[in-house]
Scaffold this active site. Structure first.
Site, PDB file in Angstrom:
ATOM      1  NE  ARG A 187      -3.545  -2.311   2.742  1.00  0.00           N
ATOM      2  CZ  ARG A 187      -3.236  -3.473   3.294  1.00  0.00           C
ATOM      3  NH1 ARG A 187      -2.013  -3.640   3.818  1.00  0.00           N
ATOM      4  NH2 ARG A 187      -4.098  -4.462   3.351  1.00  0.00           N
TER       5      ARG A 187
ATOM      6  CE  LYS B  37      -6.362  -1.303   4.832  1.00  0.00           C
ATOM      7  NZ  LYS B  37      -7.622  -1.615   4.128  1.00  0.00           N
TER       8      LYS B  37
ATOM      9  CG  HIS C 184      -5.958   0.481  -4.108  1.00  0.00           C
ATOM     10  ND1 HIS C 184      -5.437  -0.149  -2.986  1.00  0.00           N
ATOM     11  CD2 HIS C 184      -7.082  -0.205  -4.426  1.00  0.00           C
ATOM     12  CE1 HIS C 184      -6.214  -1.166  -2.649  1.00  0.00           C
ATOM     13  NE2 HIS C 184      -7.209  -1.227  -3.510  1.00  0.00           N
TER      14      HIS C 184
ATOM     15  NE  ARG D 245      -2.972  -3.301  -1.804  1.00  0.00           N
ATOM     16  CZ  ARG D 245      -2.434  -4.107  -0.895  1.00  0.00           C
ATOM     17  NH1 ARG D 245      -1.126  -4.221  -0.822  1.00  0.00           N
ATOM     18  NH2 ARG D 245      -3.205  -4.805  -0.075  1.00  0.00           N
TER      19      ARG D 245
ATOM     20  CG  HIS E  22      -5.550  -8.818   0.709  1.00  0.00           C
ATOM     21  ND1 HIS E  22      -5.583  -9.211  -0.615  1.00  0.00           N
ATOM     22  CD2 HIS E  22      -5.524  -7.463   0.689  1.00  0.00           C
ATOM     23  CE1 HIS E  22      -5.571  -8.145  -1.393  1.00  0.00           C
ATOM     24  NE2 HIS E  22      -5.536  -7.084  -0.631  1.00  0.00           N
TER      25      HIS E  22
ATOM     26  CE1 TYR F 266      -5.662  -6.683  -6.615  1.00  0.00           C
ATOM     27  CE2 TYR F 266      -5.612  -8.138  -4.728  1.00  0.00           C
ATOM     28  CZ  TYR F 266      -5.529  -6.883  -5.266  1.00  0.00           C
ATOM     29  OH  TYR F 266      -5.332  -5.811  -4.439  1.00  0.00           O
TER      30      TYR F 266
END
Length: 317
Positions: free
Chosen positions: A169, A193, A263, A266, A289, A298
Site C-alpha cells: 500500500r 493495517k 492502489h 497495487r 490481506h 484479483y
C-alpha cells in the site's frame, strides 16, 4: 485552527481504543482537518451548531474530484468523529448520523497490462539513466544526484519501481524506515493495517532503483540527520501519502499509459503475479490481506484478461 483540540482528542481516542495504525490515524486526521476547515470557512464557531445540511454541503464539495470509495471513507471518518463528540458530551446530538455513504461500484479495478507497467517503469528510469551516464566530468558523474531536481528523479523512479515490485500500500511505502530494508535478502519489513508487520520481497530492478535513490538522491534532500524515513519530500521531511500518489499519477502520464492510482498499481502487481503463476495464498500474504476473499478479486481481473486474450486469439470466439 479553531477546532484543533477536538480533532486531537478524537485522534488520540481512536489510536488508543481502536488500535489503528499510525498511517490510518494520520489519514483520519487529514479527513477531519479538511472538514473542520470548511466548517470554519462557513462561519461555524461551535461544533454543537453543525447541522446535517452543513455536512451534506461538505459531501457535495468533496464529491468533486474524489472517487466514490474515497468519499465513502471520508464520510465514515466524519460520522465517527461526530459520534465521538456526542459520546464525550461535547455536542448534544450527532448531525452526521444520517449521512449516507455512496454506493460502491462493483466494477473491476483499472489495471495496467504487463507491457504498460514495464513502459511506466522504464519511463521513470529514463531520467536516472541520463543522469548516471553524464560523464562530462568525473566529479559530475560522482555527484549524479547533485541537484534537487535530480534527487527527485531518483526518488520517483525508486518509488514506482518498489510500489509495483512489492504491491504494498502507498501508506506502507511512505512509512518505511531505512532499518526496514534488507538488501542482502532483498526484502522490506512493512507495517500494515492493524499494526501487523509482514516481510515483502522485491526484485533486482527495484533494488537497483532503491540503491540509486539512497546513494545519489536521498542525501541531497536530507535536512535532518536523524531522519530515518526512506522516502523524503522536497523539503526533507518524510514523504506524505498524497505527495507519493501525485508521483504515481505524474509518472503514468509521462509514460503515456492509463492514469492510475497507487492502489491500481497495487492491483496491477497482484494480477501480474497471479498471471505469472503465483499461488493465491502467496499473493494474499504479500499484499497483507486478512481475508482470502479480498485477494480473490484479483483472480476476477485475471479471468477478464484471459477472456479478452481468448476473444482476440481464438478464431471462433
Amino acid at each position: 485552527m479553531r477546532f484543533d483540540a477536538e480533532r486531537d482528542r478524537f485522534l488520540g481516542y481512536v489510536r488508543v481504543n481502536d488500535g489503528l495504525s499510525l498511517n490510518t490515524v494520520k489519514s483520519y486526521g487529514e479527513d477531519a482537518t479538511e472538514l473542520l476547515h470548511i466548517l470554519e470557512l462557513r462561519g461555524v464557531e461551535d461544533l454543537s451548531t453543525v447541522t446535517l445540511a452543513d455536512l451534506r454541503l461538505w459531501v457535495s464539495h468533496e464529491s468533486q474530484g474524489h472517487a466514490r470509495s474515497t468519499l465513502a471513507r471520508k464520510i465514515v471518518v466524519v460520522r465517527r468523529f461526530f459520534a465521538f463528540l456526542q459520546d464525550q458530551g461535547i455536542i448534544p446530538t450527532n448531525p452526521a448520523a444520517e449521512l449516507i455513504t455512496p454506493k460502491q461500484s462493483h466494477e473491476l479495478p483499472r489495471i495496467l497490462t504487463a507491457t504498460q507497467a514495464t513502459q511506466m517503469m522504464e519511463s521513470a528510469e529514463h531520467p536516472v539513466h541520463e543522469l548516471l551516464s553524464d560523464t562530462s566530468s568525473k566529479e559530475r558523474k560522482g555527484d549524479a544526484g547533485g541537484s534537487r531536481q535530480a534527487a527527485l528523479e531518483f526518488r520517483d523512479a525508486a518509488l514506482v519501481e518498489l510500489l509495483y515490485a512489492t504491491g504494498v500500500r502507498i501508506s506502507e511505502l511512505v512509512g518505511l524506515d531505512i532499518a526496514d530494508i534488507d538488501f542482502s535478502r532483498r526484502t522490506l519489513r512493512v507495517l500494515g493495517k492493524g499494526n501487523k508487520q509482514r516481510v515483502v520481497p522485491f526484485g533486482a530492478p527495484a533494488g537497483i532503483a532503491l540503491e540509486r535513490w539512497l546513494e545519489h538522491g536521498r542525501p541531497q534532500l536530507l535536512v535532518r540527520a536523524s531522519s530515518d524515513a526512506v522516502f523524503l519530500g522536497a523539503r526533507g521531511g518524510r514523504l506524505g501519502v498524497r505527495q507519493a500518489s501525485d508521483v504515481v499519477h505524474r509518472e503514468a502520464r509521462k509514460a503515456g499509459v492509463p492514469d492510475i492510482s497507487p492502489h491500481s498499481l497495487r492491483h496491477s502487481a497482484a494480477t501480474h503475479m497471479l498471471d505469472g503463476g503465483a499461488d493465491l495464498r502467496e499473493v494474499q500474504e504479500l499484499l497483507g490481506h486478512a481475508s482470502l476473499n479480498t485477494t480473490q478479486r484479483y483472480t476476477h481481473v485475471s479471468i477478464e484478461q484471459l477472456r479478452h486474450r481468448y476473444d482476440q486469439a481464438f478464431p471462433r470466439a
